[in-house]
Structure formats: C-alpha cells, structure tokens
Write an enzyme that holds these catalytic residues in place. Structure first.
Site, PDB file in Angstrom:
ATOM      1  N   ASN A 208      14.878  -4.741 -11.460  1.00  0.00           N
ATOM      2  CA  ASN A 208      13.797  -4.349 -12.362  1.00  0.00           C
ATOM      3  C   ASN A 208      14.268  -3.167 -13.198  1.00  0.00           C
ATOM      4  OD1 ASN A 208      13.009  -1.763 -11.004  1.00  0.00           O
ATOM      5  ND2 ASN A 208      12.617  -3.177  -9.311  1.00  0.00           N
ATOM      6  N   PHE A 322       3.640   5.558  -5.288  1.00  0.00           N
ATOM      7  CA  PHE A 322       3.540   5.457  -6.740  1.00  0.00           C
ATOM      8  C   PHE A 322       2.958   4.091  -7.077  1.00  0.00           C
ATOM      9  CE2 PHE A 322       5.612   8.774  -9.395  1.00  0.00           C
ATOM     10  CZ  PHE A 322       5.702   9.725  -8.407  1.00  0.00           C
ATOM     11  N   LYS A 336      -4.895   0.551  -3.882  1.00  0.00           N
ATOM     12  CA  LYS A 336      -3.571   0.616  -3.253  1.00  0.00           C
ATOM     13  C   LYS A 336      -3.501   1.746  -2.225  1.00  0.00           C
ATOM     14  CE  LYS A 336      -0.529  -0.902  -5.977  1.00  0.00           C
ATOM     15  NZ  LYS A 336       0.375  -1.096  -7.100  1.00  0.00           N
ATOM     16  N   LYS A 340      -2.460   0.736   1.494  1.00  0.00           N
ATOM     17  CA  LYS A 340      -1.145   1.129   2.008  1.00  0.00           C
ATOM     18  C   LYS A 340      -1.197   2.328   2.950  1.00  0.00           C
ATOM     19  CE  LYS A 340       1.416  -0.931  -1.718  1.00  0.00           C
ATOM     20  NZ  LYS A 340       2.796  -1.238  -2.068  1.00  0.00           N
TER      21      LYS A 340
HETATM   22  O1  C5P Z   1       2.444  -2.721  -4.475  1.00  0.00           O
HETATM   23  P1  C5P Z   1       3.246  -1.918  -5.415  1.00  0.00           P
HETATM   24  O2  C5P Z   1       4.691  -2.373  -5.520  1.00  0.00           O
HETATM   25  O3  C5P Z   1       2.651  -1.705  -6.765  1.00  0.00           O
HETATM   26  O4  C5P Z   1       3.260  -0.476  -4.715  1.00  0.00           O
HETATM   27  C1  C5P Z   1       3.995   0.576  -5.243  1.00  0.00           C
HETATM   28  C2  C5P Z   1       4.227   1.600  -4.177  1.00  0.00           C
HETATM   29  O5  C5P Z   1       4.609   0.982  -2.947  1.00  0.00           O
HETATM   30  C3  C5P Z   1       5.386   2.503  -4.532  1.00  0.00           C
HETATM   31  O6  C5P Z   1       5.149   3.751  -3.924  1.00  0.00           O
HETATM   32  C4  C5P Z   1       6.561   1.796  -3.921  1.00  0.00           C
HETATM   33  O7  C5P Z   1       7.640   2.675  -3.657  1.00  0.00           O
HETATM   34  C5  C5P Z   1       5.962   1.246  -2.641  1.00  0.00           C
HETATM   35  N1  C5P Z   1       6.545  -0.029  -2.196  1.00  0.00           N
HETATM   36  C6  C5P Z   1       7.289  -0.049  -1.050  1.00  0.00           C
HETATM   37  N2  C5P Z   1       7.802  -1.232  -0.578  1.00  0.00           N
HETATM   38  C7  C5P Z   1       7.591  -2.389  -1.245  1.00  0.00           C
HETATM   39  C8  C5P Z   1       6.831  -2.363  -2.424  1.00  0.00           C
HETATM   40  C9  C5P Z   1       6.329  -1.174  -2.872  1.00  0.00           C
HETATM   41  O8  C5P Z   1       7.503   1.012  -0.441  1.00  0.00           O
HETATM   42  N3  C5P Z   1       8.116  -3.508  -0.785  1.00  0.00           N
END
Ligand code: C5P
Length: 395
Positions: A208, A322, A336, A340
């Site tokens: 990305n 983030f 979120k 999370k």
């Molecule tokens: O769900 P999303 O990808 O938008 O969430 C973003 C946040 O979750 C960020 O803090 C990112 O570092 C973390 N993240 C993570 N592991 C993943 C996906 C996202 O730690 N597989």
C-alpha cells in the site's frame, strides 16, 4: 544532566581518535566520563590521553588486580548511567551480539544493567556484510541503541556508510539516551510504522502507499522525551530516528510476531498500514497461461495486531491506533476504537495526498470526545502526540 556518569568503551578502529574529542564534549556538557580501552583501542589512542581528558583512571584489563580490589568490573559497569561504545567495531558488535565476555569491555557489556549506546565505525563492506547487519539487528532487538554510521569518504580510501558520526551527533544521542529531563524516561513504547508487503510469489507482492513518515516521526518524538522506543517498521527506506531501536519486518504476520516479542510496553502506537489479507504465496514465479487465463489468488485474513493487543492480557496501559479513512472519518474511528479495544484512535482523512505527503489532518478520538488538529506537518503531529502520551502516562 549534571553529574550523570558515562562509561565510555573505546574500541580498536581509526575512529578512536574521535573518542578523545567526545570525552571533551561530554565533560563540557556537565557529564562525567570514565573510559575503558580495548586492546585494539590501545593501538590507536593511549590510556594517558583518555585519562588526561577525562581526569579519571582508564581501565584496560579484566585481570588488573588493583582494579578488582578498588572497583570490580561488575561495579564499574553498573555505577554508570549509560554505557557508550565509540567506535563500535565489527568485532566488538559481533562479540556483544553473541554474549561473549573475553575481555574487560565485553565483560562489562554483559554485566551491565544500564542502557547501552553503540556508535559503529568500520569499512563500508564490513558494515554492509550480512553478519554485521545480523549482529546489529540482534543487538537492537536486545535493547541496545545502535547509531547509524555516517556516509562518506573513509580512512581506507573507500566511500559509503561506515564512518563514525560526528562527536556532536554522538553527544546528542547520549543526552537523548539519558533522557534525564524527559517525561517519558523509564517508559518503553512500541510503535509500528510503514506498510506491509505480502508476497504473491518470489518476485511480486501486495503493498500500500504508506510511507512510514508519520510513524517514524512519532517514534523519534517519543525517544526525544526520554522513552525507550521499539519501532517495528514495514519495508520503507527512511533513516532510523536517533535513539530508537528499530526492528524491520516485511509481512503482517512478521509484524505481529515482532510486536509480541517486544512486549511488555507502557504504551503502543500502531501507525502501520497493515495489509488486511495475505495470499498463499507461490514458491515459483507465477507464469502467464497459454490460454490467457488470469491466476487466481486465495486471500486469507491477516492477524489484526491492534485488536489482538487491545484484547490481550499483555495490553499496554495506553493503546493508540490509527485510522486512515476516506469518508465518515470520525464515525468510523469511533466504532474502531471500541472494536479494537484502543484508548485513542488517531483518525486521518486520506482522501487527499496524506499518504506519502508531508502534512496530516488528524482527529484524536478518545473516551473524552474528539480533538481535531487540522493540516499540520507530520513532525508537529508527532511531537503533539508524544506530549499527549507523556501527559496521559504521567496522569
Ligand atoms: O481496520 P483498520 O486497518 O482501518 O485499522 C487501522 C488500525 O489498526 C491502525 O492502527 C493499524 O496499525 C491497526 N491494524 C493492525 N493490524 C491489522 C490491521 C490494522 O494493527 N491487521
């Protein structure tokens, strides 16, 4: 910082002469310094030089009975606030990484309970050698701060990275490592940054547009406040911020394992743009089919590192995620945060050129509501966030 004690190990390299200048600068900054000279170091500078500059006895041998009677090597390694190695030669780094203790310097390094800062200097090929890079990665994982060498013309006539950083730069790193005045001194903070690469086959991967700039700036800002920072970085070419321990990873699964290995932490800031899926990578390069049929990729969900940490028993006291969104930024970030298990979500609108750009507009979503910081340079976002983290941990 006045009165803080440095134990300076001077290794055997041509850059040892710069250690003499460093001793002078350390003392000028109000710190005291006691020197240990390795056998190799004595080929380049004499104990007399360092004793005169430091106005302290210089130690050279593990077997010096007088030293053992007056001050044992264990005590010598522990009465300092910081152990500094200048220059850290390839050999010294290798013996440290292996835990070898066959002279005074390496014995002190194995016995110390104080932070260790190493400033490497060596030939460009020795620095680039896989063995040295492996040793440096191991030492960083062990918590040693290894400075990046400078790039330039070398005493041996070659050009590239391997030069000792200027004594002024090393002094700045010493002051940061001491973090005496820093509100985050004694805290361990984990930061993830950059993208992840998910291999498709040996030559292709899914990635990305994350540049890692914001996460690296946050890691640097936290270190500047005195925190011990472990930065777990996806594939980016950014330099390591001063005073930060960096662990490089490629995939989301490697990042998850590195986060787990770096725990416990007082706080974690998960800035990385982690891929949501990986594919079962082919062992060989996927070839075009004669009939033009496209390959099919089977996606498997990656671990959500933030969510896993948010619901784990080893959750840091302050957990920050983030959220890069292109619409309904605050609503998505709020959801979120709960999903999370994070304390704060730093939400940013990435519909513009935020990814890879210099500026960021963020909203801090917490249990207390939403605080918005519009259009700021990423390093200003980083220092503000570091201040906010320091205030939260202090409270
Ligand atoms: O769900 P999303 O990808 O938008 O969430 C973003 C946040 O979750 C960020 O803090 C990112 O570092 C973390 N993240 C993570 N592991 C993943 C996906 C996202 O730690 N597989």
């Amino acid at each position: 910082m006045n009165g803080r004690k440095i134990l300076l190990i001077v290794g055997g390299g041509i850059a040892a002469y710069k250690a003499c200048e460093l001793v002078r600068l350390i003392r000028k900054a109000g710190l005291s310094v006691r020197c240990v000279l390795t056998a190799g170091g004595q080929q380049f500078v004499t104990p007399m030089t360092l004793a005169a500059l430091s106005e302290q006895p210089v130690h050279t041998s593990l077997w010096d009975l007088k030293d053992e009677a007056e001050m044992g090597h264990i005590q010598l390694s522990r009465q300092a606030d910081l152990v500094v190695i200048v220059p850290a030669t390839a050999d010294l780094l290798a013996r440290m990484a292996a835990g070898i203790a066959d002279d005074l310097a390496t014995t002190l390094l194995l016995a110390t309970d104080k932070p260790v800062l190493a400033a490497p200097a060596m030939n460009v090929r020795m620095w680039g050698h896989a063995a040295t890079q492996r040793n440096v990665a191991q030492l960083r994982a062990d918590g040693v701060t290894v400075l990046e060498p400078d790039e330039g013309a070398m005493a041996c006539g070659e050009y590239g990275p391997g030069r000792l950083p200027d004594p002024e730069i090393i002094l700045a790193a010493i002051q940061r490592a001491l973090g005496a005045a820093g509100p985050l001194a004694g805290r361990h903070i984990l930061v993830t940054a950059g993208p992840t690469h998910e291999p498709i086959d040996p030559v292709r991967y899914i990635a990305n547009r994350s540049s890692g700039k914001q996460g690296f700036a946050i890691a640097g800002a936290l270190a500047a406040l005195g925190a011990r920072v472990t930065l777990i970085a996806g594939p980016v070419t950014l330099p390591t911020p001063a005073g930060v321990n960096r662990v490089d990873v490629e995939t989301a699964r490697e990042m998850a394992a590195a986060v787990d290995a770096a725990l416990p932490a007082d706080a974690a800031v998960m800035v990385a743009a982690v891929a949501d899926w990986h594919v079962a990578a082919a062992g060989q390069k996927i070839k075009k089919q004669a009939d033009g049929a496209p390959p099919s990729l089977a996606f498997t969900e990656n671990p959500d590192i933030l969510a896993t940490l948010g619901h784990s028993a080893r959750r840091p006291g302050l957990l920050i995620g983030f959220a890069a969104e292109t619409q309904d930024v605050i609503a998505h970030a709020t959801a979120k945060r709960t999903r999370k298990g994070a304390d704060w979500i730093v939400a940013n609108d990435v519909s513009g050129d935020v990814m890879g750009g210099a500026n960021n507009s963020v909203h801090i979503v917490s249990a207390d509501g939403v605080e918005s910081w519009p259009d700021l340079p990423k390093d200003v976002v980083a220092t503000r966030l570091a201040d906010r983290i320091a205030a939260a941990l202090a409270g």
